[in-house]
Design a protein around this motif. Structure first.
Motif, PDB file in Angstrom:
ATOM      1  N   HIS A 143      23.029  13.360  11.151  1.00  0.00           N
ATOM      2  CA  HIS A 143      22.484  12.259  10.009  1.00  0.00           C
ATOM      3  C   HIS A 143      23.683  11.795   9.297  1.00  0.00           C
ATOM      4  CE1 HIS A 143      20.483  10.873   6.557  1.00  0.00           C
ATOM      5  NE2 HIS A 143      21.070  11.614   5.779  1.00  0.00           N
ATOM      6  N   THR A 144      24.792  12.512   9.337  1.00  0.00           N
ATOM      7  CA  THR A 144      26.036  12.245   8.532  1.00  0.00           C
ATOM      8  C   THR A 144      27.128  11.588   9.512  1.00  0.00           C
ATOM      9  OG1 THR A 144      26.897  14.449   9.227  1.00  0.00           O
ATOM     10  CG2 THR A 144      26.108  14.262   7.242  1.00  0.00           C
ATOM     11  N   HIS A 145      26.597  11.376  10.776  1.00  0.00           N
ATOM     12  CA  HIS A 145      27.596  10.556  11.862  1.00  0.00           C
ATOM     13  C   HIS A 145      28.962  11.104  11.967  1.00  0.00           C
ATOM     14  CE1 HIS A 145      24.444   7.890  12.240  1.00  0.00           C
ATOM     15  NE2 HIS A 145      24.273   7.736  10.782  1.00  0.00           N
ATOM     16  N   ILE A 146      29.011  12.505  11.945  1.00  0.00           N
ATOM     17  CA  ILE A 146      30.351  12.963  12.178  1.00  0.00           C
ATOM     18  C   ILE A 146      30.249  13.913  13.304  1.00  0.00           C
ATOM     19  CG2 ILE A 146      31.139  12.964   9.600  1.00  0.00           C
ATOM     20  CD1 ILE A 146      30.302  16.036   9.397  1.00  0.00           C
ATOM     21  N   ARG A 147      31.484  14.207  13.903  1.00  0.00           N
ATOM     22  CA  ARG A 147      31.567  15.324  14.967  1.00  0.00           C
ATOM     23  C   ARG A 147      31.477  16.744  14.014  1.00  0.00           C
ATOM     24  NH1 ARG A 147      35.589  11.890  16.734  1.00  0.00           N
ATOM     25  NH2 ARG A 147      34.581  10.205  18.019  1.00  0.00           N
ATOM     26  N   SER A 148      30.705  17.530  14.486  1.00  0.00           N
ATOM     27  CA  SER A 148      30.595  18.744  13.904  1.00  0.00           C
ATOM     28  C   SER A 148      29.772  19.974  14.593  1.00  0.00           C
ATOM     29  CB  SER A 148      30.158  18.715  12.160  1.00  0.00           C
ATOM     30  OG  SER A 148      30.230  19.940  11.741  1.00  0.00           O
ATOM     31  N   PHE A 149      30.241  21.361  14.473  1.00  0.00           N
ATOM     32  CA  PHE A 149      29.735  22.245  14.950  1.00  0.00           C
ATOM     33  C   PHE A 149      29.679  23.509  14.069  1.00  0.00           C
ATOM     34  CE2 PHE A 149      29.977  26.307  17.236  1.00  0.00           C
ATOM     35  CZ  PHE A 149      28.783  26.234  18.147  1.00  0.00           C
ATOM     36  N   ALA A 150      28.701  24.246  13.969  1.00  0.00           N
ATOM     37  CA  ALA A 150      28.559  25.437  13.189  1.00  0.00           C
ATOM     38  C   ALA A 150      27.880  26.605  13.773  1.00  0.00           C
ATOM     39  CB  ALA A 150      27.846  25.014  11.844  1.00  0.00           C
ATOM     40  N   GLU A 151      28.636  27.654  13.823  1.00  0.00           N
ATOM     41  CA  GLU A 151      28.135  28.969  14.536  1.00  0.00           C
ATOM     42  C   GLU A 151      27.515  29.422  13.363  1.00  0.00           C
ATOM     43  OE1 GLU A 151      29.144  33.075  16.576  1.00  0.00           O
ATOM     44  OE2 GLU A 151      30.510  31.439  16.960  1.00  0.00           O
ATOM     45  N   LEU A 152      26.122  29.653  13.448  1.00  0.00           N
ATOM     46  CA  LEU A 152      25.141  30.142  12.322  1.00  0.00           C
ATOM     47  C   LEU A 152      24.974  31.321  12.423  1.00  0.00           C
ATOM     48  CD1 LEU A 152      22.464  26.972  12.539  1.00  0.00           C
ATOM     49  CD2 LEU A 152      24.763  27.032  11.227  1.00  0.00           C
ATOM     50  N   ASP A 153      25.050  32.161  13.580  1.00  0.00           N
ATOM     51  CA  ASP A 153      24.684  33.578  13.397  1.00  0.00           C
ATOM     52  C   ASP A 153      25.247  33.821  15.041  1.00  0.00           C
ATOM     53  OD1 ASP A 153      22.412  33.577  15.107  1.00  0.00           O
ATOM     54  OD2 ASP A 153      21.374  33.965  13.164  1.00  0.00           O
ATOM     55  N   SER A 154      25.276  35.211  15.392  1.00  0.00           N
ATOM     56  CA  SER A 154      25.607  35.500  17.007  1.00  0.00           C
ATOM     57  C   SER A 154      24.708  34.624  17.849  1.00  0.00           C
ATOM     58  CB  SER A 154      25.586  36.946  17.204  1.00  0.00           C
ATOM     59  OG  SER A 154      24.529  37.501  16.846  1.00  0.00           O
ATOM     60  N   ILE A 159      24.988  21.668  16.320  1.00  0.00           N
ATOM     61  CA  ILE A 159      26.140  20.747  16.733  1.00  0.00           C
ATOM     62  C   ILE A 159      25.439  19.371  16.165  1.00  0.00           C
ATOM     63  CG2 ILE A 159      24.926  20.423  18.896  1.00  0.00           C
ATOM     64  CD1 ILE A 159      27.756  19.927  20.176  1.00  0.00           C
ATOM     65  N   GLU A 160      26.456  18.485  15.887  1.00  0.00           N
ATOM     66  CA  GLU A 160      26.391  16.932  15.607  1.00  0.00           C
ATOM     67  C   GLU A 160      27.185  16.337  16.477  1.00  0.00           C
ATOM     68  OE1 GLU A 160      25.772  13.925  11.982  1.00  0.00           O
ATOM     69  OE2 GLU A 160      25.849  15.917  11.336  1.00  0.00           O
ATOM     70  N   ALA A 161      26.934  15.421  17.319  1.00  0.00           N
ATOM     71  CA  ALA A 161      27.851  14.805  18.228  1.00  0.00           C
ATOM     72  C   ALA A 161      28.614  13.278  17.807  1.00  0.00           C
ATOM     73  CB  ALA A 161      27.330  14.631  19.413  1.00  0.00           C
TER      74      ALA A 161
END
Length: 181
Positions: A143-154, A159-161
């Motif tokens: 939605h934000t048009h960025i490259r991003s990754f977050a580990e939310l838990d184990s 991922i946003e590509a």
């Protein structure tokens, strides 16, 4: 799903050879509804979910659009709030046996929202409540048009590509083991 704010886009999707014809049963829209012919009943714009079966296990796929402002969607289209959808019968019945004998090994959520959107957190919390801490949950966000990754838990990540197909994102996991690569 973002095109639901424009009536002309909906008309193009409905045309022969349009999105609905092209995607058919594979179109997943868990919280986007379209008015029926009588304008009283709301029907899913696509399928509420898909269950994909493969050699390594099965994956439940859901698709969510972020919360739109009131009157922001096209005529005849309703975007149901995520917090309401996760309490609906079709949704809760998917997870009825999740802790004891799950029908799937992982959950993939296609979501038009930010990697760290509060709705991602809300969905993950609901999955954890219904399925426990070890169910693999992968969010594919955008939605934000960025490259991003977050580990939310184990056993979960988001991922946003990127934007406009400028980046291909890749996530790999072993559903039955919960291993991410």
């Amino acid at each position: 799903e973002h095109e639901v704010v424009n009536s002309l886009s909906i008309e193009k999707m409905e045309e022969p050879g349009g999105l609905f014809d092209e995607w058919g049963e594979r179109l997943v829209t868990s919280n986007v509804r379209q008015s029926g012919a009588d304008n009283d009943n709301l029907n899913p714009l696509g399928n509420n979910y898909l269950l994909l079966e493969g050699n390594q296990g099965s994956v439940l796929v859901l698709g969510f659009l972020y919360k739109l402002n009131e009157n922001e969607s096209a005529d005849g289209i309703t975007v149901t709030d995520v917090q309401d959808v996760i309490e609906e019968g079709w949704f809760t019945s998917l997870f009825a046996s999740c802790k004891h004998q799950p029908q799937f090994d992982a959950v993939v959520v296609l979501s038009h929202m930010d990697v760290r959107d509060e709705l991602v957190t809300l969905l993950l919390s609901k999955f954890r409540k219904l399925c426990g801490e070890n169910m693999v949950v992968q969010f594919v966000t955008g939605h934000t048009h960025i490259r991003s990754f977050a580990e939310l838990d184990s056993h979960s990540s988001s991922i946003e590509a990127g934007r406009f197909l400028d980046t291909v994102g890749f996530v790999s996991f072993e559903p039955k083991l919960g291993n991410f690569a």
